[in-house]
Design a protein around this motif. Sequence first.
Motif, mmCIF file in Angstrom:
data_model
loop_
_atom_site.group_PDB
_atom_site.id
_atom_site.type_symbol
_atom_site.label_atom_id
_atom_site.label_comp_id
_atom_site.label_asym_id
_atom_site.label_seq_id
_atom_site.Cartn_x
_atom_site.Cartn_y
_atom_site.Cartn_z
ATOM 1 N N ASN A 1 -5.994 -1.092 18.034
ATOM 2 C CA ASN A 1 -6.321 -1.897 19.224
ATOM 3 C C ASN A 1 -6.584 -1.033 20.458
ATOM 4 O O ASN A 1 -6.297 -1.459 21.601
ATOM 5 N N MET A 2 -7.072 0.136 20.247
ATOM 6 C CA MET A 2 -7.448 1.022 21.348
ATOM 7 C C MET A 2 -8.335 2.127 20.774
ATOM 8 O O MET A 2 -8.406 2.297 19.553
ATOM 9 N N HIS A 3 -8.986 2.857 21.675
ATOM 10 C CA HIS A 3 -9.804 3.980 21.209
ATOM 11 C C HIS A 3 -9.909 4.973 22.371
ATOM 12 O O HIS A 3 -9.798 4.597 23.518
ATOM 13 N N VAL B 1 -8.741 0.661 14.361
ATOM 14 C CA VAL B 1 -8.631 -0.604 13.644
ATOM 15 C C VAL B 1 -8.146 -1.620 14.668
ATOM 16 O O VAL B 1 -7.212 -1.338 15.426
ATOM 17 N N TRP B 2 -8.795 -2.787 14.701
ATOM 18 C CA TRP B 2 -8.482 -3.766 15.741
ATOM 19 C C TRP B 2 -8.087 -5.085 15.093
ATOM 20 O O TRP B 2 -8.873 -5.696 14.360
ATOM 21 N N THR B 3 -6.859 -5.526 15.319
ATOM 22 C CA THR B 3 -6.371 -6.780 14.741
ATOM 23 C C THR B 3 -5.094 -7.197 15.444
ATOM 24 O O THR B 3 -4.364 -6.356 15.975
ATOM 25 N N ASN B 4 -4.805 -8.492 15.408
ATOM 26 C CA ASN B 4 -3.515 -8.963 15.911
ATOM 27 C C ASN B 4 -2.460 -8.963 14.815
ATOM 28 O O ASN B 4 -1.303 -9.286 15.074
ATOM 29 N N ASP B 5 -2.883 -8.631 13.599
ATOM 30 C CA ASP B 5 -1.958 -8.665 12.463
ATOM 31 C C ASP B 5 -1.432 -7.246 12.226
ATOM 32 O O ASP B 5 -2.091 -6.418 11.590
ATOM 33 N N LEU B 6 -0.244 -6.985 12.758
ATOM 34 C CA LEU B 6 0.286 -5.619 12.727
ATOM 35 C C LEU B 6 0.505 -5.123 11.299
ATOM 36 O O LEU B 6 0.284 -3.959 10.990
ATOM 37 N N SER B 7 0.925 -6.028 10.409
ATOM 38 C CA SER B 7 1.180 -5.530 9.055
ATOM 39 C C SER B 7 -0.130 -5.132 8.386
ATOM 40 O O SER B 7 -0.185 -4.147 7.658
ATOM 41 N N LYS B 8 -1.205 -5.858 8.653
ATOM 42 C CA LYS B 8 -2.509 -5.444 8.095
ATOM 43 C C LYS B 8 -2.898 -4.082 8.659
ATOM 44 O O LYS B 8 -3.378 -3.209 7.947
ATOM 45 N N ALA B 9 -2.684 -3.914 9.971
ATOM 46 C CA ALA B 9 -3.042 -2.637 10.606
ATOM 47 C C ALA B 9 -2.264 -1.497 9.959
ATOM 48 O O ALA B 9 -2.831 -0.462 9.607
ATOM 49 N N LEU B 10 -0.958 -1.701 9.777
ATOM 50 C CA LEU B 10 -0.130 -0.617 9.254
ATOM 51 C C LEU B 10 -0.463 -0.298 7.801
ATOM 52 O O LEU B 10 -0.274 0.827 7.347
ATOM 53 N N ARG B 11 -0.965 -1.283 7.078
ATOM 54 C CA ARG B 11 -1.388 -1.013 5.696
ATOM 55 C C ARG B 11 -2.719 -0.254 5.677
ATOM 56 O O ARG B 11 -2.972 0.548 4.794
ATOM 57 N N LEU B 12 -3.571 -0.520 6.662
ATOM 58 C CA LEU B 12 -4.878 0.145 6.684
ATOM 59 C C LEU B 12 -4.785 1.595 7.170
ATOM 60 O O LEU B 12 -5.478 2.477 6.660
ATOM 61 N N VAL B 13 -3.923 1.826 8.171
ATOM 62 C CA VAL B 13 -3.896 3.146 8.839
ATOM 63 C C VAL B 13 -3.824 4.329 7.856
ATOM 64 O O VAL B 13 -4.628 5.261 7.954
ATOM 65 N N PRO B 14 -2.914 4.309 6.871
ATOM 66 C CA PRO B 14 -2.866 5.486 5.985
ATOM 67 C C PRO B 14 -4.119 5.652 5.142
ATOM 68 O O PRO B 14 -4.380 6.734 4.638
ATOM 69 N N ARG B 15 -4.908 4.592 4.996
ATOM 70 C CA ARG B 15 -6.097 4.661 4.128
ATOM 71 C C ARG B 15 -7.358 5.056 4.904
ATOM 72 O O ARG B 15 -8.420 5.240 4.312
ATOM 73 N N VAL B 16 -7.245 5.144 6.223
ATOM 74 C CA VAL B 16 -8.413 5.529 7.029
ATOM 75 C C VAL B 16 -8.474 7.054 7.094
ATOM 76 O O VAL B 16 -7.486 7.707 7.427
ATOM 77 N N GLU B 17 -9.633 7.607 6.760
ATOM 78 C CA GLU B 17 -9.764 9.066 6.673
ATOM 79 C C GLU B 17 -10.196 9.641 8.019
ATOM 80 O O GLU B 17 -11.384 9.788 8.313
ATOM 81 N N ALA B 18 -9.209 9.945 8.857
ATOM 82 C CA ALA B 18 -9.499 10.493 10.185
ATOM 83 C C ALA B 18 -8.261 11.219 10.696
ATOM 84 O O ALA B 18 -7.133 10.884 10.310
ATOM 85 N N GLY B 19 -8.475 12.193 11.574
ATOM 86 C CA GLY B 19 -7.353 12.937 12.146
ATOM 87 C C GLY B 19 -6.528 12.099 13.107
ATOM 88 O O GLY B 19 -5.325 12.307 13.259
ATOM 89 N N THR B 20 -7.173 11.171 13.793
ATOM 90 C CA THR B 20 -6.461 10.237 14.686
ATOM 91 C C THR B 20 -6.919 8.827 14.355
ATOM 92 O O THR B 20 -8.125 8.577 14.228
ATOM 93 N N VAL B 21 -5.967 7.924 14.214
ATOM 94 C CA VAL B 21 -6.319 6.508 14.012
ATOM 95 C C VAL B 21 -5.622 5.703 15.109
ATOM 96 O O VAL B 21 -4.408 5.794 15.279
#
Length: 497
Positions: free
Chosen positions: A456-458, A433-453
């Motif tokens: 701003n990097m991959h 997930v790529w964004t400058n908005d850390l709170s948006k990122a942290l809200r999205l991370v638990p909802r992404v279905e993957a072993g590693t999330v």
Amino acid sequence: MTDISLLPEVEAFLARRHGQYIDGQLAAAPDAAAIDVINPSSRKVIASVHQATPAQIEQAIASAHEAFTGVWQRTSPARRGELMNRLADLMHARREELAQIESLSSGKLIGLSRAFEIDYSIAFLRYYAGWATKIHGRTMSLSLPSANGEQYTGFTLRQPVGVVAGIVPWNFSIMIAVWKFGSALACGCTAVIKPSEFTPLTMLRVAELAVEAGIPPGVLNVVNGNGATVGPAMIAHPKVAKITFTGSVPTGTGVGVAAMQAGLKHVTLELGGKNPAGFLRDFPVERTVDGIIEAAYLHQGEVCASAERFYVHRSRIDDVLESLHRRLATLKIGSALDENAQFGPLANAAHFAKVMAFFDKARAQDGEIVYGGTAAPGDGFFVQPTAILARSQADAIMTEETFGPVASFLAYDDEEEMLHYMNDTRLGLTASVWTNDLSKALRLVPRVEAGTVWVNMHNYIDPAMPFGGVKSSGIGREFGEAFIEHFTELKSVIIRY
Ligand code: NDP
């Protein structure tokens, strides 16, 4: 552009008669069929490797079993760690030699072989070596009632599972093998590694270095040959206690079934992905393009963790694709042994044909080829780094793993739609997930279905961070403390006194 000169020891190694490495010895099988190892940069044969005969598979497993119940069990955890670190030292000393063999047989750019394949392998090996002295059970307070004044105490022992069969793909022939045998040896198990038939050479050299480092013969063995023949024989063998497999979803599913049928054996499956990267609307165009290049094209996309599906906000997608087109056009495509090349060949003929077929599929489904989509000039298995604007989320290019340098794009209108697209797959290895908005990122991370999330990097892996897939991307975790669970049995001991 020219290739670097091969080290004399690499030339000498290639000229050998190759086969297996069993019980501290090179074991060729002159009567067995041989597999040609092809240099993907030139399509020329660089060496040939005799396939393991059934008798050799038996010997390798018997040797690993004898070492497991004998010398390796008598080797203290501290000594095990010391020997593994010594192997890491030797790999460091042989860095260039190993890197050249790896680049010659896998098409990995030489810089990547040095700094990623070899250096990361060393880092992983040292990490596992450090755990050897830190694997232990626990003492428990028991709650059993006492009728006649007796008392109880209990503790757990963490014991190695036994002989581990490690089945490894062709994209990182040393590093993925290290994940398998490093975990095994640290826990007190012994290992038999089966490299891919496309990249059978490097592990033969590493196994020799292991014995040179003082790791007793039999603790680490290598058997080569066709996966569909050698793999099932290893899985079914009664002295193999655990299978750790990295490869494709179909093969891995078969391995899992075979492991259950062979007596409910322990199994770890690290399988494929169709990994998504979602760029939020706020993320700048040029940083988006940097991110796409990082996520999609490392090692020509032949990285299980790489992203292949890219979701960009509709307001930005034209700018992103235009800029990506410019950047891809500057990449220097060349031989894996050319230090100036930025993009090498695909690893083998079958994979080249598979990626070319994806280009055809994309065209047949009206995908817009933004860049590439063809073979690239040269004698090797070269294709262009490719970017495709998909017509819909249902296109093959958005659903099937290419395992190549093919980035497919779809525009989205709002973040919920982006998240829906990201999760709309039966696979779940990695995502970013790529964004400058850390709170948006942290809200999205638990909802992404993957072993590693990643945010701003991959494609970043670290020995301390557990790695593995959810959904059909696998079972179990490698790295971190999590690996211990998969290579040991927990034994409960209860004492009445
Ligand atoms: P495959 O599944 O084709 O092969 C993986 C290994 O399994 C090879 O050593 C292969 O041998 C062996 N094999 C083949 N058939 C059998 C069988 N019937 N029983 C047991 N073993 C068998 O994968 P690739 O080598 O093509 O690797 C690419 C795949 O690996 C991609 O899907 C990629 O995503 C995945 N991968 C996953 C990673 C992860 O950590 N999750 C990391 C890296 C790759 P041979 O080559 O000799 O046929």
